[in-house]
Design an enzyme around this catalytic site. Structure first.
Site, mmCIF file in Angstrom:
data_model
loop_
_atom_site.group_PDB
_atom_site.id
_atom_site.type_symbol
_atom_site.label_atom_id
_atom_site.label_comp_id
_atom_site.label_asym_id
_atom_site.label_seq_id
_atom_site.Cartn_x
_atom_site.Cartn_y
_atom_site.Cartn_z
ATOM 1 N N ASN A 117 0.872 -1.177 0.000
ATOM 2 C CA ASN A 117 0.000 0.000 0.000
ATOM 3 C C ASN A 117 0.908 1.226 0.000
ATOM 4 O OD1 ASN A 117 -1.774 2.066 0.517
ATOM 5 N ND2 ASN A 117 -2.313 1.396 2.594
ATOM 6 N N LYS B 177 0.084 4.256 -0.191
ATOM 7 C CA LYS B 177 -0.541 5.439 0.428
ATOM 8 C C LYS B 177 -0.324 6.648 -0.492
ATOM 9 C CE LYS B 177 0.006 3.196 4.855
ATOM 10 N NZ LYS B 177 0.162 3.277 6.296
ATOM 11 N N HIS C 104 -9.373 1.406 5.197
ATOM 12 C CA HIS C 104 -8.073 1.560 5.884
ATOM 13 C C HIS C 104 -8.260 2.510 7.076
ATOM 14 C CE1 HIS C 104 -3.923 2.584 6.732
ATOM 15 N NE2 HIS C 104 -3.587 1.492 6.069
ATOM 16 N N GLU D 79 -6.542 4.856 8.127
ATOM 17 C CA GLU D 79 -6.269 6.271 7.826
ATOM 18 C C GLU D 79 -7.495 6.923 7.197
ATOM 19 O OE1 GLU D 79 -2.638 5.532 5.700
ATOM 20 O OE2 GLU D 79 -1.689 4.967 7.594
ATOM 21 N N GLU E 15 -5.012 -4.678 10.847
ATOM 22 C CA GLU E 15 -3.940 -3.687 11.003
ATOM 23 C C GLU E 15 -4.151 -2.924 12.312
ATOM 24 O OE1 GLU E 15 -2.017 -2.498 7.026
ATOM 25 O OE2 GLU E 15 -3.745 -1.192 7.315
ATOM 26 N N GLY F 151 3.165 2.268 10.754
ATOM 27 C CA GLY F 151 4.145 3.339 10.553
ATOM 28 C C GLY F 151 4.942 3.674 11.802
ATOM 29 N N SER G 88 3.903 -2.172 10.251
ATOM 30 C CA SER G 88 5.370 -2.247 10.385
ATOM 31 C C SER G 88 5.950 -3.602 9.980
ATOM 32 C CB SER G 88 5.811 -1.864 11.805
ATOM 33 O OG SER G 88 5.437 -0.527 12.093
#
Ligand code: 13P
Length: 250
Positions: free
Chosen positions: A11, A13, A95, A97, A165, A171, A210
């Site tokens: 991904n 992003k 996701h 985010e 996730e 991250g 990660s």
């Protein structure tokens, strides 16, 4: 007992320009020798059609989101139908985010996943708890609520995939331990079997947060970890290919 081939999805992003297309070509070349795993990259929409060309059919290319409608007055959005026409084979929906930045709810995510499946795409539905929920011992409860609300009923030509996730691992360099991952992935498997019966055993469950070349092999050894959704380490072939190879040999 269902055999589930490992699926590794990058991904990107909101990263990557024209120059990054060389990474797609390099991953495609490596994927040729890693037949044990299925490989996909989800670049920004601006690169999608060019990435399909560079991937040469060796790596699937996907979107990072889609709208629930096919076309119309939805400024800034891209539909599952458009993704399919551009050569995409998958799309990530829900996701964390997007749930956080765009306020996406479980029911919205479910509508998006339904459209993706209707257009024959793999729909990768993301779930995962926050740090506060984890600290409060509510990770499993949070994830099961998201699954109940975000997963569509079976239908369409596409394939449903779940990605776990944990938000605190995205991250941050903090990966969930294999024991943490084993607990949540087996709980996800139980809810899939409860809801979909035997076919719930065929749904792949990816881990994300990660993932890198140093931790991939131990994560892939965990039962019910059927691959990975990789952010930062998917941006270069040098970091992504070892993860693909770990999956192919797991
Ligand atoms: P990182 O691999 O950068 O932690 O990102 C994970 C992720 O959000 C993939 O969708």
């Amino acid at each position: 007992m269902h055999v589930r081939r490992k699926l590794i999805v990058g991904n990107w992003k909101m990263n990557g320009g024209i120059a990054a297309l060389g990474e797609v070509a390099a991953v495609a070349e490596a994927a040729r020798g890693a037949a044990g795993a299925e490989v996909a990259i989800c670049p920004p929409f601006t690169l999608l059609a060019a990435a399909v060309t560079r991937a040469g059919g060796l790596v699937a290319i996907g979107g990072q989101d889609c709208h629930w409608d096919d076309s119309g007055a939805h400024t800034g959005s891209v539909s599952a139908a458009m993704l399919r026409e551009a050569g995409a084979r998958l799309v990530i929906v829900g996701h964390s985010e997007r749930r956080a930045e765009q306020g996406e709810t479980d029911s919205l995510v479910r509508s998006k996943a339904e459209r993706a499946l209707a257009y024959g795409l793999q729909a990768i539905v993301c779930v995962g708890e926050s740090e506060a929920e984890r600290q409060a011992g509510r990770a499993a409860e949070r994830v099961s609520g998201q699954l109940a609300g975000s997963l569509p009923d079976p239908g369409g030509e596409g394939e449903l995939v779940v990605a776990y996730e944990p938000i605190w691992a995205i991250g941050t360099g903090r990966t969930a331990t294999p024991a943490d991952v084993a607990g949540i992935h087996s709980a996800i498997r139980r809810s899939l079997l409860d809801r979909f019966g035997d076919s719930g055993g065929r749904i792949r469950i990816l881990y994300g947060g990660s993932v890198n070349s140093g931790n991939a092999a131990e994560l892939f050894a965990v039962p019910d970890v059927d691959g990975a959704l990789v952010g930062g380490a998917s941006l270069t072939a040098a970091q992504f290919v070892p993860i693909v190879e770990a999956a192919a040999h797991s």
